[in-house]
Design a protein around this motif. Sequence first.
Motif, PDB file in Angstrom:
ATOM      1  N   ILE A   1       3.516   3.788 -17.207  1.00 30.52           N
ATOM      2  CA  ILE A   1       3.526   2.396 -17.651  1.00 30.52           C
ATOM      3  C   ILE A   1       2.215   1.766 -17.197  1.00 30.52           C
ATOM      4  CG2 ILE A   1       4.639   0.137 -17.445  1.00 30.52           C
ATOM      5  CD1 ILE A   1       7.255   1.592 -16.831  1.00 30.52           C
ATOM      6  N   ASP A   2       1.430   1.303 -18.138  1.00 28.90           N
ATOM      7  CA  ASP A   2       0.132   0.694 -17.811  1.00 28.90           C
ATOM      8  C   ASP A   2       0.333  -0.778 -17.465  1.00 28.90           C
ATOM      9  OD1 ASP A   2      -2.503   0.042 -17.498  1.00 28.90           O
ATOM     10  OD2 ASP A   2      -3.032   0.208 -19.626  1.00 28.90           O
TER      11      ASP A   2
ATOM     12  N   LEU B   1       7.474  -6.403 -23.237  1.00 27.20           N
ATOM     13  CA  LEU B   1       6.534  -5.280 -23.349  1.00 27.20           C
ATOM     14  C   LEU B   1       6.959  -4.123 -22.458  1.00 27.20           C
ATOM     15  CD1 LEU B   1       3.227  -7.323 -23.526  1.00 27.20           C
ATOM     16  CD2 LEU B   1       4.056  -5.748 -25.295  1.00 27.20           C
ATOM     17  N   LEU B   2       7.436  -4.441 -21.265  1.00 33.15           N
ATOM     18  CA  LEU B   2       7.938  -3.375 -20.396  1.00 33.15           C
ATOM     19  C   LEU B   2       9.159  -2.711 -21.019  1.00 33.15           C
ATOM     20  CD1 LEU B   2       7.533  -5.147 -16.948  1.00 33.15           C
ATOM     21  CD2 LEU B   2       6.294  -3.111 -17.703  1.00 33.15           C
TER      22      LEU B   2
ATOM     23  N   GLN C   1       7.901 -10.271 -26.839  1.00 32.15           N
ATOM     24  CA  GLN C   1       6.940  -9.347 -26.258  1.00 32.15           C
ATOM     25  C   GLN C   1       6.093 -10.037 -25.192  1.00 32.15           C
ATOM     26  OE1 GLN C   1       6.813  -5.878 -27.003  1.00 32.15           O
ATOM     27  NE2 GLN C   1       8.800  -6.489 -27.844  1.00 32.15           N
TER      28      GLN C   1
ATOM     29  N   THR D   1       9.758  -2.471 -24.221  1.00 31.77           N
ATOM     30  CA  THR D   1       9.227  -1.654 -25.314  1.00 31.77           C
ATOM     31  C   THR D   1       8.742  -0.310 -24.797  1.00 31.77           C
ATOM     32  OG1 THR D   1       8.634  -3.514 -26.734  1.00 31.77           O
ATOM     33  CG2 THR D   1       7.330  -1.513 -26.986  1.00 31.77           C
ATOM     34  N   ARG D   2       8.008  -0.336 -23.694  1.00 33.20           N
ATOM     35  CA  ARG D   2       7.485   0.918 -23.126  1.00 33.20           C
ATOM     36  C   ARG D   2       8.612   1.794 -22.585  1.00 33.20           C
ATOM     37  NH1 ARG D   2       4.478   4.911 -23.910  1.00 33.20           N
ATOM     38  NH2 ARG D   2       3.684   5.968 -22.050  1.00 33.20           N
TER      39      ARG D   2
ATOM     40  N   PHE E   1       1.879  -0.173 -26.312  1.00 30.92           N
ATOM     41  CA  PHE E   1       2.941   0.245 -25.409  1.00 30.92           C
ATOM     42  C   PHE E   1       3.969   1.147 -26.101  1.00 30.92           C
ATOM     43  CE2 PHE E   1       3.144  -2.028 -21.180  1.00 30.92           C
ATOM     44  CZ  PHE E   1       1.775  -2.261 -21.129  1.00 30.92           C
TER      45      PHE E   1
ATOM     46  N   LEU F   1      -1.045  -5.638 -18.384  1.00 30.82           N
ATOM     47  CA  LEU F   1      -0.268  -6.869 -18.531  1.00 30.82           C
ATOM     48  C   LEU F   1      -0.777  -7.987 -17.635  1.00 30.82           C
ATOM     49  CD1 LEU F   1       3.302  -5.294 -18.575  1.00 30.82           C
ATOM     50  CD2 LEU F   1       1.861  -5.873 -20.529  1.00 30.82           C
TER      51      LEU F   1
END
Length: 352
Positions: free
Chosen positions: A308-309, A167-168, A162, A170-171, A196, A313
Amino acid sequence: MPHVVQFSGVREVELVETETQPLTAGGVRIATWYSGISAGTELTAYRGTNPYLTSTWDVDRRLFVPGEPTFAYPVAGWGYSEVGEVVEVADDVTDVRIGDVVHGIWGHRSEAVVPAAQVAGRVVPDAVDPVLGTFARVGAIALNGVLAADVRLGEQVAVFGQGVIGLLATRLATLSGARVTAVDTLAVRLAMAEAFGAVHTVDALRPGGAGERIRELTGGGADSAIELSGTDRALHEAIRSVVPEGLVAASGFYQGGAAHLRLGEEFHHNRVRIVASQISGVPVALGGRWNQARLVRTVMDRVFDGSIDAAALLSDVVPVSEVAGVFARLDEGDPNILQAVLRFDAAPERGR
């Protein structure tokens, strides 16, 4: 004089002057504002472990072979997540204008001359913080892994690692309708994974291994797994985590041997499929419809519309003069770094 980030030797990185490039037909000159660091790939150059530094890549045979390295130190201009302002265009360029703020790939350098076609259509909207353009390449890598894992609505997907790309992924898997189980060794990153969209999180260091816990949480195993940490131990646990005939997308950049990867156990008995995901190509079944440009466009549309925030990040936006310190922290495994971005002198105050 323009300047560029250079790896001068193992664990030696510095900012050096370079020559001004002449503007060529069909080209544009870009003054760099921001350049994102890819921790996985660039640390292999920083540490001297990249295979191009130790062997020759035979383009025709698609093999690494012993001999002179493909390239040697000093290595200048690495980096593939840049944002900058177009400050000059060739007379024959019509689809890019002076003043456009664009994202693309031209390396950690203060200015670059690139073909206009390379940045045409990659304009950062005025209402968006331009630093978010640095997520184009890492986002494309994440989406490529999600596509390689054949993620579908309602399926269980395990994402190992992650960091930023994990993380991207995951989103993006969540946006695709999957129920994601996120795996990492750091509690702070697992908490970010929940933000996410992950429905479950697993400590990779738990007794028994992450694969066993994923099978418990998902009621028998994940339909697919995406491995993004680049470690053989994580790849082995990804194999252990999926259902019979499940799919594992190996998206990490694996260095060295694979002492923890055991193919005579779950891999063999569950008939697990492993595919490599690497950004130079899309999954073969999608080759007629997808390419790198579509990957980038798909991700950035969602970054720009807020799905996507990416701003969450951003852990470090530092002057390019501090590049050595950033790489030292990444090399040491500083848990507080997610996405580190170099800021060049041409960059305006944040928020422009």
